[in-house]
Structure formats: structure tokens, C-alpha cells
Design an enzyme around this catalytic site. Sequence first.
Site, PDB file in Angstrom:
ATOM      1  N   ARG A  53       0.875  -1.180   0.000  1.00 46.10           N
ATOM      2  CA  ARG A  53       0.000   0.000   0.000  1.00 46.10           C
ATOM      3  C   ARG A  53       0.908   1.225   0.000  1.00 46.10           C
ATOM      4  NH1 ARG A  53       2.419   1.737   3.786  1.00 46.10           N
ATOM      5  NH2 ARG A  53       0.880   3.398   3.922  1.00 46.10           N
ATOM      6  N   GLY A  54       0.285   2.409  -0.062  1.00 44.32           N
ATOM      7  CA  GLY A  54       1.078   3.627  -0.246  1.00 44.32           C
ATOM      8  C   GLY A  54       1.173   3.890  -1.747  1.00 44.32           C
ATOM      9  N   ALA A  55       0.904   5.125  -2.149  1.00 48.95           N
ATOM     10  CA  ALA A  55       0.750   5.431  -3.576  1.00 48.95           C
ATOM     11  C   ALA A  55       1.934   4.984  -4.442  1.00 48.95           C
ATOM     12  CB  ALA A  55       0.478   6.928  -3.738  1.00 48.95           C
ATOM     13  N   ASP A 244      -1.815  10.698  -1.908  1.00 46.89           N
ATOM     14  CA  ASP A 244      -2.182   9.688  -2.909  1.00 46.89           C
ATOM     15  C   ASP A 244      -2.490  10.311  -4.255  1.00 46.89           C
ATOM     16  OD1 ASP A 244      -2.916   8.495  -0.138  1.00 46.89           O
ATOM     17  OD2 ASP A 244      -2.632   6.834  -1.530  1.00 46.89           O
ATOM     18  N   ASN A 254      -5.130  12.644   0.749  1.00 48.90           N
ATOM     19  CA  ASN A 254      -4.296  11.715   1.538  1.00 48.90           C
ATOM     20  C   ASN A 254      -5.201  10.958   2.510  1.00 48.90           C
ATOM     21  OD1 ASN A 254      -1.658  10.650   2.210  1.00 48.90           O
ATOM     22  ND2 ASN A 254      -1.809  11.756   4.140  1.00 48.90           N
ATOM     23  N   LYS A 255      -4.593  10.120   3.307  1.00 47.44           N
ATOM     24  CA  LYS A 255      -5.313   9.260   4.249  1.00 47.44           C
ATOM     25  C   LYS A 255      -6.332  10.046   5.072  1.00 47.44           C
ATOM     26  CE  LYS A 255      -5.111   5.737   4.508  1.00 47.44           C
ATOM     27  NZ  LYS A 255      -6.083   4.912   3.769  1.00 47.44           N
TER      28      LYS A 255
HETATM   29  O1  MRU Z   1      -4.469   3.251   2.298  1.00 49.36           O
HETATM   30  P1  MRU Z   1      -2.977   3.403   2.184  1.00 49.36           P
HETATM   31  O2  MRU Z   1      -2.226   2.795   3.330  1.00 49.36           O
HETATM   32  O3  MRU Z   1      -2.469   2.934   0.842  1.00 49.36           O
HETATM   33  O4  MRU Z   1      -2.756   4.976   2.267  1.00 49.36           O
HETATM   34  C1  MRU Z   1      -1.450   5.488   2.200  1.00 49.36           C
HETATM   35  C2  MRU Z   1      -1.399   6.954   2.364  1.00 49.36           C
HETATM   36  O5  MRU Z   1      -2.397   7.609   2.564  1.00 49.36           O
HETATM   37  C3  MRU Z   1      -0.073   7.611   2.197  1.00 49.36           C
HETATM   38  O6  MRU Z   1       0.009   8.756   2.992  1.00 49.36           O
HETATM   39  C4  MRU Z   1       0.120   8.012   0.733  1.00 49.36           C
HETATM   40  O7  MRU Z   1      -0.077   6.916  -0.117  1.00 49.36           O
HETATM   41  C5  MRU Z   1       1.447   8.595   0.481  1.00 49.36           C
HETATM   42  S1  MRU Z   1       2.680   7.341   0.524  1.00 49.36           S
HETATM   43  C6  MRU Z   1       4.187   7.936   0.181  1.00 49.36           C
END
Ligand code: MRU
Length: 366
Positions: A53-55, A244, A254-255
Site C-alpha cells: 500500500r502507499g501510492a 495519494d 491523503n489518508k
Molecule cells: O491506504 P494506504 O495505506 O495505501 O494509504 C497510504 C497513504 O495515505 C499515504 O500517505 C500516501 O499513499 C502517500 S505514501 C508515500
Amino acid sequence: MKVNGTPTRTIWLAEDGHTVEIIDQTRLPHHYEVTQLTTLGDACRAIKDMLVRGAPLIGATAAHGMALAMRGDPSDVGLTTAYDRLFATRPTAVNLRWALDDLRARLTPLPPEQRAAAARARAVEICDEDVALNESIGDHGLAVFRTLWQRKGKPERFNVLTHCNAGWLATVDWGTALAPIYKAHDAGIPVHVWVDETRPRNQGASLTAWELNQHGVPHTVIVDNAGGHFMQHGMVDVCIVGTDRTTSTGDVCNKIGTYLKALAAKDNGVPFYVALPSPTIDWTVRDGVAEIPIEDRGPDEVQCLWGRLESGETAWITVTPEGSPAANPAFDVTPSRLVTGLITERGVCAASAEGLAGLFPERAAA
Ligand code: MRU
């Protein structure tokens, strides 16, 4: 970054040259497990079920997923199927679309028999590029932190608040929001990180805390509602988060919960920075609130919690009463007016159309 002292990325090719290996992030922090992906279906499941996970890491995994798909069916139909199935895994992080568009544009003109090798080579390249982009973000972010720390008279503790996990686990290496933190720690700035737990999936409490521990960065996990209190009491010097999808005008998706932190930061005069590599900018979108699709992950993650029992076993427990519905939007949008600056691989800019166009004139003009 290092896991138990060994330099490790979050995704890599196995010795056979085509199997993809990842760290299963659903098992952290209580279990460190490496999982193999050998098919398109494996890659789709890994993204959808958030083993990765994470963009940026979602984009990198999608690129490798295309390569795995081309080993099975390199025809035009196979290419379209792979694109569509990977695209459907998660809707918000634009790095997914960016990586899939990149791969499709390169593979389409090639004869099918050349597609698997070309896709694999490009996936490896995308991973290497991600590492370089994030390290550069780290350098620019370090300069921001150093200035803020010096302006405050070099306090013995420089307090940084972050939300979710935008560390090396969210990328191929370094992280985005955490890259400046690692650089600052290594440069001798006495960084201490307030880690938002980040309900419902607890990416802060389980992932950010784990990787900061691995690197020896002082930190404290706090509940999501505590950040405003610490800001009111002068205990946060800067906020930094990942994203994201950031619009061409500087709105930041973002989250879930990021928006509330940005509001509290504005009210308390705390600088609020967003760290992002350029593949996270969606140049086709201007109004983040109106146009960015927000993932709905269903009620289970709100109603339940995963953790370790006293016995040492891990388990899911239910926290809500039987019959209470729950809503679970996974992301929110922070309007550009609440963002102090965007930290990119090319430097720091204002969260605005002009700011982004100044750093990426070739993209803004396209
Ligand atoms: O749902 P996730 O864990 O994929 O969400 C991740 C985030 O919100 C991060 O802050 C975002 O992807 C940036 S990662 C460098």
C-alpha cells in the site's frame, strides 16, 4: 532502509528473475513475512488487500503486475485485461494509473513475444526511479527542517507530526514524508516524531512506528485526536504527510484525517508540508474535493481491530455493538490553502497551480 540491519526494499525480483517478492504489510508489526507474486491475480490481490500500500508502492507493484501478466498472456487482449484488472484494485492513488499508462504505452507497439521482458525491465526501472525521487525529496525536506529548527533556536527536540505511513514501506525505499525525517535524524537534527495511529487500519501505529524503530528514530504514537492538543501546546514544530493524489492546483488527497490535521495546524500557526514525487500529481484534475475518487473500504475495518493478544497470537477483535453500521472513507482532501508547501524531487513550491507549474513547466503546459 534497513530491516534488522539489512538494507531492504519493499519490492524486488527473486533470483529466478521474474517472481516478484514483497513484504506482506498486513502482518506488520507483529510478523515480518515475505510473499511471492507469480501471476497477475497475485499482484491484484496484493494491492487490493493492502499487502502493499502507499501510492508509490501501489504504482511499482502494478508495473510488476503487468510484467507478470505478460508472461501468461502477452496478446493485445492480455494487455487490456491486465490494465483493467490492475486499474480496478484501488481508486484513489493516481500512481496506479500513471504506472499502468506508462507500461501500456511502451508495450502496445511491441510484438507480443517481446512484451514480458520489456515490461519487467520497465518495472525494475520504475522502482529504481522511485528510490531516486524519494531520496531527492529527502534532501529538499531536510533543508526545510534544518531552517525551521535553526529559526527556533535549535531546540533539543524538534517535533514532527505525521499521519498514516508515508515512509519507505509506502514506497520502494526512503518514503516521501519520512525521507526528510530519516535525513534529518542522520544529519544530527534531534527529530522526535508524533505518529498518528491512523484509524481504521492503523498504518501509523503499526507501520510508521515499526520503520522508525528499525532506523532508531525517536517517536511517540498518539491517537488521531491528540494532534490538535499537542499543536495548541507548542509541541509540534512541523507537520509532514504524503499524498495519494495532488491536483494541478495543489489540493492534496491523503489518508482520512489529514484534513483535520491541516485545519489544526493552520489554527495554531504550525507549518504543514506535503511530500510527493511527481507521479503523484494528477495534471488532469483541478478541484480535489469535487473530482478525486475516494475509496470506500466498507465497515469491517472500523468495526474491528487487528492486534496481538497476551498469548502472543494475533487476532481480529470487534469493537462496535452488533448491528451498528459504520462508514469508512479511506481518504480526504486538504484544500491547497491549508498547505504551507509541496516538497517534490525538484524542490519545494507553493501548493498552487503557479507553484507546481514553476517546478514542472513541461507537465503544466501539456
Ligand atoms: O491506504 P494506504 O495505506 O495505501 O494509504 C497510504 C497513504 O495515505 C499515504 O500517505 C500516501 O499513499 C502517500 S505514501 C508515500
